[in-house]
Scaffold this motif. Structure first.
Motif, PDB file in Angstrom:
ATOM      1  N   THR A 160       1.111  -0.122  17.033  1.00 51.44           N
ATOM      2  CA  THR A 160       0.732   1.123  16.356  1.00 51.44           C
ATOM      3  C   THR A 160      -0.784   1.339  16.443  1.00 51.44           C
ATOM      4  OG1 THR A 160       2.645   0.903  14.926  1.00 51.44           O
ATOM      5  CG2 THR A 160       0.940   2.415  14.184  1.00 51.44           C
ATOM      6  N   GLU A 175       9.483   3.769   7.611  1.00 50.66           N
ATOM      7  CA  GLU A 175       9.307   2.316   7.697  1.00 50.66           C
ATOM      8  C   GLU A 175      10.060   1.813   8.923  1.00 50.66           C
ATOM      9  OE1 GLU A 175       7.706  -0.461   6.282  1.00 50.66           O
ATOM     10  OE2 GLU A 175       8.904  -1.416   7.855  1.00 50.66           O
ATOM     11  N   VAL A 206       7.067   5.039  13.551  1.00 46.87           N
ATOM     12  CA  VAL A 206       6.267   6.206  13.929  1.00 46.87           C
ATOM     13  C   VAL A 206       5.531   5.875  15.222  1.00 46.87           C
ATOM     14  CG1 VAL A 206       4.321   7.668  13.260  1.00 46.87           C
ATOM     15  CG2 VAL A 206       6.076   7.050  11.569  1.00 46.87           C
ATOM     16  N   GLY A 247      -4.495  -8.757   1.118  1.00 48.01           N
ATOM     17  CA  GLY A 247      -3.632  -9.298   0.089  1.00 48.01           C
ATOM     18  C   GLY A 247      -2.840  -8.200  -0.617  1.00 48.01           C
ATOM     19  N   ILE A 248      -1.882  -8.644  -1.400  1.00 50.59           N
ATOM     20  CA  ILE A 248      -0.922  -7.719  -2.010  1.00 50.59           C
ATOM     21  C   ILE A 248      -1.610  -6.779  -3.011  1.00 50.59           C
ATOM     22  CG2 ILE A 248       1.116  -7.580  -3.514  1.00 50.59           C
ATOM     23  CD1 ILE A 248       1.973 -10.313  -2.297  1.00 50.59           C
ATOM     24  N   GLU A 265      -4.109  -3.121   4.059  1.00 54.36           N
ATOM     25  CA  GLU A 265      -4.690  -4.188   4.867  1.00 54.36           C
ATOM     26  C   GLU A 265      -4.951  -3.746   6.304  1.00 54.36           C
ATOM     27  OE1 GLU A 265      -2.474  -7.938   4.879  1.00 54.36           O
ATOM     28  OE2 GLU A 265      -4.453  -8.808   4.573  1.00 54.36           O
ATOM     29  N   ALA A 298       4.611  -7.108   4.441  1.00 61.38           N
ATOM     30  CA  ALA A 298       4.363  -8.548   4.577  1.00 61.38           C
ATOM     31  C   ALA A 298       4.381  -9.237   3.214  1.00 61.38           C
ATOM     32  CB  ALA A 298       3.023  -8.769   5.269  1.00 61.38           C
ATOM     33  N   LYS A 318       1.279 -14.288  -4.584  1.00 57.63           N
ATOM     34  CA  LYS A 318       0.097 -14.511  -5.429  1.00 57.63           C
ATOM     35  C   LYS A 318      -0.513 -13.151  -5.714  1.00 57.63           C
ATOM     36  CE  LYS A 318      -1.656 -17.429  -2.420  1.00 57.63           C
ATOM     37  NZ  LYS A 318      -0.489 -18.053  -1.818  1.00 57.63           N
ATOM     38  N   ASP A 359       4.163 -15.641  -0.843  1.00 60.58           N
ATOM     39  CA  ASP A 359       3.980 -16.456  -2.036  1.00 60.58           C
ATOM     40  C   ASP A 359       3.973 -15.548  -3.270  1.00 60.58           C
ATOM     41  OD1 ASP A 359       3.544 -18.951  -3.156  1.00 60.58           O
ATOM     42  OD2 ASP A 359       1.396 -18.631  -3.268  1.00 60.58           O
ATOM     43  N   ALA A 396       0.839  -1.205   0.000  1.00 65.35           N
ATOM     44  CA  ALA A 396       0.000   0.000   0.000  1.00 65.35           C
ATOM     45  C   ALA A 396       0.873   1.254   0.000  1.00 65.35           C
ATOM     46  CB  ALA A 396      -0.936  -0.004   1.211  1.00 65.35           C
TER      47      ALA A 396
END
Ligand SMILES: Cc1cc2nc3c(=O)[nH]c(=O)nc-3n(C[C@H](O)[C@H](O)[C@H](O)COP(=O)(O)OP(=O)(O)OC[C@H]3O[C@@H](n4cnc5c(N)ncnc54)[C@H](O)[C@@H]3O)c2cc1C
Length: 504
Positions: free
Chosen positions: A216, A78, A183, A485-486, A478, A112, A119, A117, A59
């Motif tokens: 967080t 990050e 953060v 998911g990605i 997410e 993550a 996918k 995988d 994201a």
């Protein structure tokens, strides 16, 4: 243009969508051709507008890239490390040499999604331009297949390079990325237009923290950001021999590979040919037990089970695979739907507490009785043979398993809450009816698969995409509870960035 495989029936079908000319001839002889407009990134070194992004997962990264396309400078914070350093921490974790709570399978560059995988598909087609996500992945180095495969897959060996390419693009165009920078308060980043800053341009903050940053979430609650409990799912990860899953899913147990020409016995080598052509089989299973969904989640053919926790006293498992998907194991999350009303109380964070309690129990169950304890505990996981679990018996021994930190025999049938355990037992019986042989003691289950989706939502205005409580804050991905998911997280990041760009 598109390729999908339908292996539900005995006769396998490959569906192709082909671009043809007016005479019906395929336009490209060699598929695929990158039929998309490459992105154009602007120089944002001295851009007038800046946006803070918290989190460099799909994201956050896709939001940053989209902002740069629109001439806006992203400043990313990050908490984890950049991808090559993160790899070292993950190797230590897999060798049972300890967990770095800031650099692991969940936290670090790429989020993550990096050691996953890979996918690339989303169940929802409504969220926006999913094809653009695939195109950007392709632009940064993903294989051509992501452009046309219905169930595209990148693999954990290729993802780190793609993520690194994204980082280099962001930095070379003038964006900033601050690694190892957690953060811990929104206050330095967010100035509310209602306060003394009224009238001043507010730097928007894109909050793309994923769903594992429980600390967080707690910080957000303490700072008055509205949060609410949402439904999620928990269960175990099951691992079968891949050869068994291939037999069940490709119907290779009987000589039925009837070709359109009418041949009804397979030729020598044909079975192997099916696997060579289609790759190791995957599955997607779903049933209803006692009013709740029980389903497979994030199935990884030819993959590995990995320790995906982010705190030292918890055990969380997940799955990944390399691009060739060629390990001898097939693993999948097997989870039970949990609704907010299943957890007593009204604290919006009670779902997190429910997850953590079970993760701590799994950790405890996974510790005994291995030798050489390490400080903070091992990453070994509690496990039980599948049929033993369903029949309520102890497993005398365990089969070989892909989970590198090791597995420990445990009575998951006894310590999983009945809400989850009993439903899983019935779920496995149902799946065995559909695919006889699925319920076998050659398979093993590991606890616990607890992070399949976010247990918290950060509600946002559907029009402005800003937090309903905190103007200028754009919860996305997410962790905001609007994606899973990605691809859908990446798309959510793009949408947040486009919304901010539109406000110029
Ligand atoms: C092992 C594994 C395998 C997976 N396999 C797949 C798959 O095959 N396909 C698929 O679609 N999905 C898969 N997933 C899920 C997928 O990775 C996530 O859905 C996706 O990464 C979510 O993207 P995101 O950007 O919203 O959040 P994340 O990827 O979780 O990224 C959030 C980032 O924010 C950072 N962060 C958190 N808090 C702070 C803070 N306070 N300050 C600074 N930084 C912070 C974190 O370090 C992290 O890097 C898998 C997940 C795991 C763990």
């Amino acid at each position: 243009m598109k390729r999908s495989v339908d292996a539900r029936q005995r006769e396998l079908k490959v569906h192709l969508t082909v671009l043809v000319d007016e005479k019906g001839k395929p336009i490209a002889k060699e598929a695929p051709i990158p039929l998309y407009t490459p992105p154009v990134f602007q120089n944002v070194h001295n851009a007038e507008r800046e946006v803070v992004i918290i989190g460099a997962g799909p994201a956050g990264l896709f939001a940053a890239l989209t902002l740069i396309e629109h001439g806006i400078k992203p400043i990313i914070y990050e908490r984890g490390k950049e991808v090559s350093e993160r790899k070292r921490d993950i190797a230590l974790l897999n060798r049972n040499e300890g967990l770095n709570p800031e650099s692991n399978y969940c936290f670090g560059e790429g989020g993550a999604g990096t050691f996953s995988d890979g996918k690339l598909f989303s169940r929802s087609k409504k969220r926006g331009n999913m094809q653009r996500v695939m195109e950007l992945f392709h632009f940064f180095g993903a294989p051509d297949t992501v452009l046309y495969e219905a169930h595209a897959h990148i693999g954990s060996d290729k993802l780190p390079t793609i993520i690194k390419n994204m980082r280099e693009c962001i930095l070379s165009h003038g964006g900033e990325i601050h690694f190892e920078t957690k953060v811990e308060s929104l206050k330095p980043h967010l100035t509310s237009p209602q306060g003394e800053e009224k009238g001043k341009t507010v730097t928007p903050v894109i909050l793309a923290i994923g769903h594992s940053a429980h600390d967080t979430y707690r910080m957000l609650a303490a700072e008055g950001v509205k949060l609410e409990t949402k439904g999620f799912a928990m269960g175990v990860r099951a691992e079968h021999p891949q050869a068994l899953i291939n037999r069940l899913m490709y119907h290779l147990t009987k000589p039925h590979l009837t070709s359109p020409q009418g041949r009804n016995t397979p030729l020598e080598g044909e079975k192997e040919g099916v696997i060579k052509y289609l790759g190791n089989a995957s599955y997607s299973l779903v049933t209803q037990v006692d009013g709740r969904g029980v389903y497979s989640f994030c199935m990884c053919p030819g993959g590995h089970i990995v320790p995906a926790g982010s705190t030292a006293d918890t055990c969380v498992v997940n799955g990944m695979s390399a691009s060739h998907r060629n390990s001898p194991f097939a693993n999948s999350g097997m989870v039970v739907q949990i609704n907010p009303e299943d957890i007593p109380g009204d604290d919006p964070l009670r779902g997190l507490e429910y997850q953590e309690a079970l993760e701590r129990e799994a950790f405890k169950q996974g510790q005994a009785p291995l030798n050489s304890p390490i400080e903070g505990g091992r990453s070994s996981a509690p496990a039980q043979r599948l049929r033993d679990f369903v029949e309520g018996k102890a497993s005398k021994d365990l089969p070989k398993c892909s989970y590198l930190p090791g597995i420990v025999p445990s009575r998951l049938d006894q310590w999983l809450p009945p809400h989850i355990g009993k439903r899983l037992q019935q779920g496995f019986r149902d799946f065995d009816k559909k695919y006889p042989g699925f319920l076998t003691n050659d398979a093993v289950i590991l606890g616990v698969e607890s992070r399949s989706s976010s247990a918290v939502r950060i509600p946002r205005d559907p029009e402005t995409l800003q937090s309903v409580s905190t103007p200028g804050l754009y919860p996305c991905g997410e962790g905001a509870g609007y994606a899973g998911g990605i691809t859908s997280s990446a798309l959510d990041g793009i949408n947040a960035a486009l919304k901010i760009a539109d406000l110029a």
